[in-house]
Scaffold this motif. Structure first.
Motif, PDB file in Angstrom:
ATOM      1  N   GLY A  51     116.309  39.427  -2.640  1.00 42.66           N
ATOM      2  CA  GLY A  51     117.074  40.646  -2.453  1.00 42.66           C
ATOM      3  C   GLY A  51     116.520  41.550  -1.368  1.00 42.66           C
ATOM      4  N   THR A  52     115.863  40.977  -0.383  1.00 43.62           N
ATOM      5  CA  THR A  52     115.303  41.747   0.727  1.00 43.62           C
ATOM      6  C   THR A  52     116.124  41.506   1.979  1.00 43.62           C
ATOM      7  N   SER A  53     115.708  42.141   3.079  1.00 44.00           N
ATOM      8  CA  SER A  53     116.418  41.908   4.333  1.00 44.00           C
ATOM      9  C   SER A  53     115.475  41.720   5.510  1.00 44.00           C
ATOM     10  N   ALA A  54     114.184  41.604   5.270  1.00 45.83           N
ATOM     11  CA  ALA A  54     113.221  41.513   6.372  1.00 45.83           C
ATOM     12  C   ALA A  54     112.765  40.092   6.666  1.00 45.83           C
ATOM     13  N   LEU A  55     112.976  39.163   5.767  1.00 40.54           N
ATOM     14  CA  LEU A  55     112.412  37.829   5.945  1.00 40.54           C
ATOM     15  C   LEU A  55     113.196  36.971   6.938  1.00 40.54           C
ATOM     16  N   PHE A  56     114.474  37.236   7.105  1.00 37.00           N
ATOM     17  CA  PHE A  56     115.261  36.462   8.070  1.00 37.00           C
ATOM     18  C   PHE A  56     114.758  36.650   9.498  1.00 37.00           C
ATOM     19  N   PRO A  57     114.622  37.883  10.006  1.00 29.33           N
ATOM     20  CA  PRO A  57     114.093  38.021  11.372  1.00 29.33           C
ATOM     21  C   PRO A  57     112.644  37.586  11.492  1.00 29.33           C
ATOM     22  N   ILE A  58     111.858  37.786  10.435  1.00 24.85           N
ATOM     23  CA  ILE A  58     110.469  37.314  10.463  1.00 24.85           C
ATOM     24  C   ILE A  58     110.446  35.797  10.538  1.00 24.85           C
ATOM     25  N   GLY A  59     111.332  35.134   9.808  1.00 26.58           N
ATOM     26  CA  GLY A  59     111.414  33.673   9.850  1.00 26.58           C
ATOM     27  C   GLY A  59     111.799  33.162  11.227  1.00 26.58           C
ATOM     28  N   ILE A  60     112.716  33.856  11.882  1.00 28.66           N
ATOM     29  CA  ILE A  60     113.108  33.451  13.238  1.00 28.66           C
ATOM     30  C   ILE A  60     111.926  33.586  14.191  1.00 28.66           C
ATOM     31  N   LEU A  61     111.195  34.678  14.097  1.00 31.54           N
ATOM     32  CA  LEU A  61     110.044  34.876  14.984  1.00 31.54           C
ATOM     33  C   LEU A  61     108.921  33.881  14.694  1.00 31.54           C
ATOM     34  N   VAL A  62     108.685  33.595  13.424  1.00 29.17           N
ATOM     35  CA  VAL A  62     107.666  32.595  13.075  1.00 29.17           C
ATOM     36  C   VAL A  62     108.092  31.216  13.585  1.00 29.17           C
ATOM     37  N   GLY A  63     109.358  30.875  13.419  1.00 30.88           N
ATOM     38  CA  GLY A  63     109.852  29.590  13.925  1.00 30.88           C
ATOM     39  C   GLY A  63     109.741  29.487  15.430  1.00 30.88           C
ATOM     40  N   LEU A  64     110.030  30.573  16.132  1.00 31.20           N
ATOM     41  CA  LEU A  64     109.891  30.588  17.587  1.00 31.20           C
ATOM     42  C   LEU A  64     108.431  30.409  17.996  1.00 31.20           C
ATOM     43  N   ALA A  65     107.535  31.120  17.325  1.00 40.36           N
ATOM     44  CA  ALA A  65     106.111  31.018  17.651  1.00 40.36           C
ATOM     45  C   ALA A  65     105.584  29.611  17.392  1.00 40.36           C
ATOM     46  N   LEU A  66     105.940  29.031  16.260  1.00 40.62           N
ATOM     47  CA  LEU A  66     105.477  27.670  15.955  1.00 40.62           C
ATOM     48  C   LEU A  66     106.077  26.639  16.912  1.00 40.62           C
ATOM     49  N   ALA A  67     107.320  26.825  17.299  1.00 42.81           N
ATOM     50  CA  ALA A  67     107.953  25.898  18.241  1.00 42.81           C
ATOM     51  C   ALA A  67     107.284  25.987  19.608  1.00 42.81           C
ATOM     52  N   LEU A  68     106.999  27.200  20.062  1.00 45.87           N
ATOM     53  CA  LEU A  68     106.320  27.338  21.357  1.00 45.87           C
ATOM     54  C   LEU A  68     104.910  26.780  21.313  1.00 45.87           C
ATOM     55  N   TYR A  69     104.245  26.928  20.177  1.00 47.62           N
ATOM     56  CA  TYR A  69     102.913  26.337  20.033  1.00 47.62           C
ATOM     57  C   TYR A  69     103.001  24.808  20.068  1.00 47.62           C
ATOM     58  N   LEU A  70     104.010  24.251  19.429  1.00 50.31           N
ATOM     59  CA  LEU A  70     104.206  22.801  19.464  1.00 50.31           C
ATOM     60  C   LEU A  70     104.494  22.321  20.880  1.00 50.31           C
ATOM     61  N   VAL A  71     105.291  23.055  21.620  1.00 52.73           N
ATOM     62  CA  VAL A  71     105.578  22.710  23.015  1.00 52.73           C
ATOM     63  C   VAL A  71     104.301  22.771  23.840  1.00 52.73           C
ATOM     64  N   TYR A  72     103.477  23.797  23.601  1.00 61.65           N
ATOM     65  CA  TYR A  72     102.203  23.905  24.309  1.00 61.65           C
ATOM     66  C   TYR A  72     101.304  22.711  24.000  1.00 61.65           C
ATOM     67  N   LEU A  73     101.217  22.338  22.733  1.00 58.11           N
ATOM     68  CA  LEU A  73     100.380  21.194  22.371  1.00 58.11           C
ATOM     69  C   LEU A  73     100.882  19.900  22.995  1.00 58.11           C
ATOM     70  N   ARG A  74     102.183  19.764  23.045  1.00 57.19           N
ATOM     71  CA  ARG A  74     102.757  18.496  23.535  1.00 57.19           C
ATOM     72  C   ARG A  74     102.775  18.398  25.062  1.00 57.19           C
ATOM     73  N   TYR A  75     103.137  19.483  25.739  1.00 60.59           N
ATOM     74  CA  TYR A  75     103.336  19.400  27.190  1.00 60.59           C
ATOM     75  C   TYR A  75     102.383  20.269  28.000  1.00 60.59           C
ATOM     76  N   GLY A  76     101.707  21.208  27.380  1.00 61.94           N
ATOM     77  CA  GLY A  76     100.909  22.154  28.139  1.00 61.94           C
ATOM     78  C   GLY A  76      99.505  21.721  28.435  1.00 61.94           C
ATOM     79  N   ARG A  77      98.988  20.804  27.702  1.00 60.03           N
ATOM     80  CA  ARG A  77      97.592  20.386  27.890  1.00 60.03           C
ATOM     81  C   ARG A  77      97.431  19.523  29.098  1.00 60.03           C
TER      82      ARG A  77
END
Length: 77
Positions: A51-77
């Protein structure tokens, strides 16, 4: 073994560099969008359940951060 019987390896394929770039060009936005969708969806479900409203945008930001970290691990090294 004659020259005609050998199959060319990936190191002799001139298009392999172009294919790897194309794969990366499709993988980066795919990782980013899917991370945002999955973690945003988890946040949305938790919002509805708790019954909250803050977890949806937090989830999007966490997903974006984890995806960018995965991209860094895969292609950035």
């Amino acid at each position: 073994m004659s020259e005609e019987e050998r199959t060319p390896g990936p190191e002799s394929d001139p298009d392999s560099e172009h294919r790897s770039f194309a794969n990366a060009a499709w993988s980066v936005p795919s990782y980013t969008l899917s991370g945002m969708a999955v973690y945003g969806g988890i946040g949305w479900l938790l919002d509805r359940w708790l019954g909250t409203s803050a977890l949806f945008p937090i989830g999007i930001l966490v997903g974006l951060a984890l995806a960018l970290y995965l991209v860094y691990l895969r292609y950035g090294r």
